[in-house]
Design a protein around this motif. Structure first.
Motif, mmCIF file in Angstrom:
data_model
loop_
_atom_site.group_PDB
_atom_site.id
_atom_site.type_symbol
_atom_site.label_atom_id
_atom_site.label_comp_id
_atom_site.label_asym_id
_atom_site.label_seq_id
_atom_site.Cartn_x
_atom_site.Cartn_y
_atom_site.Cartn_z
ATOM 1 N N ARG A 1 0.039 7.428 -3.126
ATOM 2 C CA ARG A 1 -0.408 7.116 -1.954
ATOM 3 C C ARG A 1 0.239 7.678 -0.577
ATOM 4 N N VAL A 2 1.542 7.897 -0.601
ATOM 5 C CA VAL A 2 2.252 8.386 0.478
ATOM 6 C C VAL A 2 1.863 9.711 0.443
ATOM 7 N N ARG A 3 1.837 10.459 -0.454
ATOM 8 C CA ARG A 3 1.490 11.961 -0.589
ATOM 9 C C ARG A 3 0.122 11.996 0.063
ATOM 10 N N LYS B 1 -8.976 3.903 -1.853
ATOM 11 C CA LYS B 1 -9.560 2.596 -1.581
ATOM 12 C C LYS B 1 -8.547 1.730 -1.184
ATOM 13 N N ILE B 2 -7.534 1.635 -1.794
ATOM 14 C CA ILE B 2 -6.332 0.861 -1.392
ATOM 15 C C ILE B 2 -5.728 1.057 0.115
ATOM 16 N N LEU B 3 -5.593 2.204 0.505
ATOM 17 C CA LEU B 3 -5.340 2.660 1.804
ATOM 18 C C LEU B 3 -6.246 2.277 2.868
ATOM 19 N N ALA C 1 0.765 -1.108 -0.108
ATOM 20 C CA ALA C 1 0.089 0.092 0.040
ATOM 21 C C ALA C 1 0.843 1.006 0.022
ATOM 22 N N LEU C 2 2.001 1.072 0.499
ATOM 23 C CA LEU C 2 2.993 2.409 0.899
ATOM 24 C C LEU C 2 3.971 2.363 -0.471
ATOM 25 N N ALA C 3 3.760 1.325 -1.354
ATOM 26 C CA ALA C 3 4.859 1.375 -2.435
ATOM 27 C C ALA C 3 4.375 2.221 -3.594
#
Length: 112
Positions: free
Chosen positions: A27-29, A62-64, A21-23
């Motif tokens: 998503r990190v932003r 959704k992924i997070l 999920a953090l890749a």
């Protein structure tokens, strides 16, 4: 040399999902944006602040949400998202467990 038990299959699956999920830098932003805002935000607001398209933001949220890094709360016809600080606080325990520094940490994240 001390004997450290291997991470069980369930914990390994959970940790892999977190890292996956953090890749993605988007998503990190998005997590960072939600964390510094410190409040639930609607997708439209996130789109404006992140300068990313609505469908892309929705996909990444959704992924997070699937790994509970963000929490979604319905408010009328919209959904507001906020960072799940409790879940993210457990993340370092996963790293310690992988490094063999915290074999007791395997159970610490089950409630997340």
């Amino acid at each position: 040399m001390r004997s450290i038990p291997l991470i069980d299959a369930e914990a390994a699956e959970r940790y892999a999902a977190w890292f996956k999920a953090l890749a993605d830098p988007t998503r990190v932003r998005l997590l960072h944006l939600l964390a510094v805002e410190g409040r639930p935000m609607a997708v439209g607001e996130i789109v404006e602040r992140a300068s990313v398209g609505q469908s892309t933001v929705s996909h990444h949220l959704k992924i997070l949400a699937e790994v509970r890094f963000v929490l979604a709360e319905r408010q009328g016809t919209s959904t507001r998202y906020e960072v799940n600080r409790t879940c993210l606080a457990v993340f370092p325990a996963a790293v310690r467990a992988i490094l063999g520094e915290d074999s007791a940490g395997q159970g610490a994240d089950r409630g997340h």
